[in-house]
Design an enzyme around this catalytic site. Structure first.
Site, PDB file in Angstrom:
ATOM      1  N   ARG A 110       0.857  -1.196   0.000  1.00 20.84           N
ATOM      2  CA  ARG A 110       0.000   0.000   0.000  1.00 20.84           C
ATOM      3  C   ARG A 110       0.885   1.236   0.000  1.00 20.84           C
ATOM      4  O   ARG A 110       1.763   1.375   0.846  1.00 20.84           O
ATOM      5  CB  ARG A 110      -0.874   0.034   1.255  1.00 20.84           C
ATOM      6  CG  ARG A 110      -1.940  -0.986   1.286  1.00 20.84           C
ATOM      7  CD  ARG A 110      -3.055  -0.619   2.218  1.00 20.84           C
ATOM      8  NE  ARG A 110      -2.642  -0.070   3.513  1.00 20.84           N
ATOM      9  CZ  ARG A 110      -3.483   0.300   4.451  1.00 20.84           C
ATOM     10  NH1 ARG A 110      -4.785   0.196   4.230  1.00 20.84           N
ATOM     11  NH2 ARG A 110      -3.068   0.775   5.588  1.00 20.84           N
ATOM     12  N   THR A 145      -1.261   7.432  -0.461  1.00 20.25           N
ATOM     13  CA  THR A 145      -2.594   7.281  -1.081  1.00 20.25           C
ATOM     14  C   THR A 145      -3.365   6.088  -0.515  1.00 20.25           C
ATOM     15  O   THR A 145      -4.578   6.004  -0.700  1.00 20.25           O
ATOM     16  CB  THR A 145      -2.444   7.044  -2.596  1.00 20.25           C
ATOM     17  OG1 THR A 145      -1.756   5.785  -2.787  1.00 20.25           O
ATOM     18  CG2 THR A 145      -1.637   8.157  -3.264  1.00 20.25           C
ATOM     19  N   ASP A 167       0.305  -3.470  11.962  1.00 22.25           N
ATOM     20  CA  ASP A 167       0.773  -3.828  10.618  1.00 22.25           C
ATOM     21  C   ASP A 167       1.131  -5.312  10.598  1.00 22.25           C
ATOM     22  O   ASP A 167       2.106  -5.740  11.225  1.00 22.25           O
ATOM     23  CB  ASP A 167       1.998  -2.962  10.261  1.00 22.25           C
ATOM     24  CG  ASP A 167       2.437  -3.185   8.821  1.00 22.25           C
ATOM     25  OD1 ASP A 167       2.500  -2.195   8.071  1.00 22.25           O
ATOM     26  OD2 ASP A 167       2.717  -4.349   8.441  1.00 22.25           O
ATOM     27  N   ASP A 192       4.721  -6.317   9.505  1.00 22.41           N
ATOM     28  CA  ASP A 192       5.733  -6.001  10.524  1.00 22.41           C
ATOM     29  C   ASP A 192       5.638  -6.965  11.702  1.00 22.41           C
ATOM     30  O   ASP A 192       6.662  -7.402  12.239  1.00 22.41           O
ATOM     31  CB  ASP A 192       5.543  -4.562  11.036  1.00 22.41           C
ATOM     32  CG  ASP A 192       6.005  -3.531  10.024  1.00 22.41           C
ATOM     33  OD1 ASP A 192       6.728  -3.909   9.080  1.00 22.41           O
ATOM     34  OD2 ASP A 192       5.632  -2.351  10.170  1.00 22.41           O
TER      35      ASP A 192
HETATM   36  C1  PRP Z   1      -1.241  -5.051   4.332  1.00 20.98           C
HETATM   37  C2  PRP Z   1      -2.032  -6.340   4.387  1.00 20.98           C
HETATM   38  C3  PRP Z   1      -2.856  -6.256   3.134  1.00 20.98           C
HETATM   39  C4  PRP Z   1      -3.119  -4.779   3.000  1.00 20.98           C
HETATM   40  C5  PRP Z   1      -4.542  -4.499   3.421  1.00 20.98           C
HETATM   41  O1  PRP Z   1      -0.164  -5.151   3.472  1.00 20.98           O
HETATM   42  O2  PRP Z   1      -1.228  -7.470   4.464  1.00 20.98           O
HETATM   43  O3  PRP Z   1      -2.208  -6.763   1.992  1.00 20.98           O
HETATM   44  O4  PRP Z   1      -2.207  -4.115   3.876  1.00 20.98           O
HETATM   45  O5  PRP Z   1      -4.854  -3.169   3.213  1.00 20.98           O
HETATM   46  P1  PRP Z   1      -5.933  -2.701   2.145  1.00 20.98           P
HETATM   47  O6  PRP Z   1      -7.123  -3.574   2.327  1.00 20.98           O
HETATM   48  O7  PRP Z   1      -6.205  -1.280   2.551  1.00 20.98           O
HETATM   49  O8  PRP Z   1      -5.343  -2.793   0.777  1.00 20.98           O
HETATM   50  P2  PRP Z   1       0.882  -3.948   3.273  1.00 20.98           P
HETATM   51  O9  PRP Z   1       0.437  -3.049   2.173  1.00 20.98           O
HETATM   52  O10 PRP Z   1       1.121  -3.305   4.614  1.00 20.98           O
HETATM   53  O11 PRP Z   1       2.167  -4.671   2.721  1.00 20.98           O
HETATM   54  P3  PRP Z   1       3.149  -5.690   3.466  1.00 20.98           P
HETATM   55  O12 PRP Z   1       2.371  -6.963   3.686  1.00 20.98           O
HETATM   56  O13 PRP Z   1       4.250  -5.847   2.484  1.00 20.98           O
HETATM   57  O14 PRP Z   1       3.586  -5.074   4.766  1.00 20.98           O
HETATM   58  N1  URA Z   2      -2.591  -3.419   6.750  1.00 19.38           N
HETATM   59  C1  URA Z   2      -2.237  -3.896   7.960  1.00 19.38           C
HETATM   60  O1  URA Z   2      -1.264  -4.650   8.065  1.00 19.38           O
HETATM   61  N2  URA Z   2      -2.977  -3.549   9.028  1.00 19.38           N
HETATM   62  C2  URA Z   2      -4.044  -2.739   8.925  1.00 19.38           C
HETATM   63  O2  URA Z   2      -4.682  -2.455   9.954  1.00 19.38           O
HETATM   64  C3  URA Z   2      -4.396  -2.246   7.657  1.00 19.38           C
HETATM   65  C4  URA Z   2      -3.656  -2.608   6.581  1.00 19.38           C
END
Ligand code: PRP
Ligand code: URA
Length: 209
Positions: free
Chosen positions: A104, A108, A200, A203
């Site tokens: 994400r 944005t 997150d 993380d």
């Molecule tokens: C997190 C999670 C989803 C997304 C959800 O990933 O694992 O993929 O956010 O958010 P959304 O419904 O608003 O799209 P992130 O973008 O943090 O990436 P990562 O898993 O690489 O940390």
């Molecule tokens: N992605 C995450 O990992 N946690 C949230 O709460 C939203 C998006």
């Protein structure tokens, strides 16, 4: 419209509560993710078709049920979806695993795709897209768009925690997709994080910040 199922078995609720706690460390979080997804995967595959086969027990010949040889694909959304793969493979060791890389954009909150590799014959498979979090829904919607562009049709989405906004976005974009969640939370905050959520997920799984 696809099904929206909330898997609220007490064991699942208990383990998700442990995952939410900020004191839960990466190792515990990873172990809990595997346990929860195994329990969810058991429920999510309840309607896989069976076929009758003839076998022989030590006593006699008999007709019994086995899975109909459906080819299953597990597709984690990177990174956090990786935490769901082992639990699903524990149930379906022969499943093939695809990967979709999305993050994400911090400003944005829109998903940016950086990788997609799916198993062959994707059009014939039952596809479980897995990701712990459904927040705005952007990542799930885009991941499923990518799978459909490559021929996937029989798609199910499985996550731990969903915001109402994400459920609505996913149902509107992909009304044919069944959605399996452990819990629906209250809302998103101003950073598009789920409240109360678990923070997150990537993380917490991998110890990054
Ligand atoms: C997190 C999670 C989803 C997304 C959800 O990933 O694992 O993929 O956010 O958010 P959304 O419904 O608003 O799209 P992130 O973008 O943090 O990436 P990562 O898993 O690489 O940390
Ligand atoms: N992605 C995450 O990992 N946690 C949230 O709460 C939203 C998006």
């Amino acid at each position: 419209m696809g099904k929206l199922l909330v898997f609220d078995h007490p064991l699942i609720q208990h383990k998700v509560t442990l995952m939410r706690k900020k004191e839960t460390n990466n190792k515990e979080f990873k172990e809990l993710a595997k346990e929860v997804v195994t329990l969810m995967g058991y429920e999510a595959t309840r309607d896989l078709p069976l076929e009758e086969v003839e076998i022989e027990t030590p006593i006699c010949k008999t007709k019994q049920n086995m899975l109909k040889g459906e080819d299953i694909a597990i597709v984690p959304i990177l990174r956090a979806g990786l935490g769901f793969v082992d639990g699903m493979l524990a149930l379906y060791p022969n499943a093939k695993v695809g990967h979709i890389g999305l993050y994400r954009d911090p400003e944005t909150h829109l998903p940016v795709e950086y990788y997609c590799k799916l198993p062959t014959d994707i059009e014939k498979r039952v596809i479980f897209v897995v990701d712990p979090m459904l927040a705005t829904g952007g990542s799930a919607v885009d991941a499923i768009n990518s799978i459909k562009q490559r021929g996937g049709t029989n798609i199910k989405f499985m996550c731990l925690i969903a915001a109402p906004e994400g459920i609505k976005a996913l149902q509107e974009a992909h009304p044919d997709v069944d959605i399996y969640i452990a819990q629906e939370d209250e809302r998103l905050n101003e950073h598009a994080y789920i409240v109360p959520g678990l923070g997150d997920a990537g993380d917490r799984l991998f110890g990054t910040k």
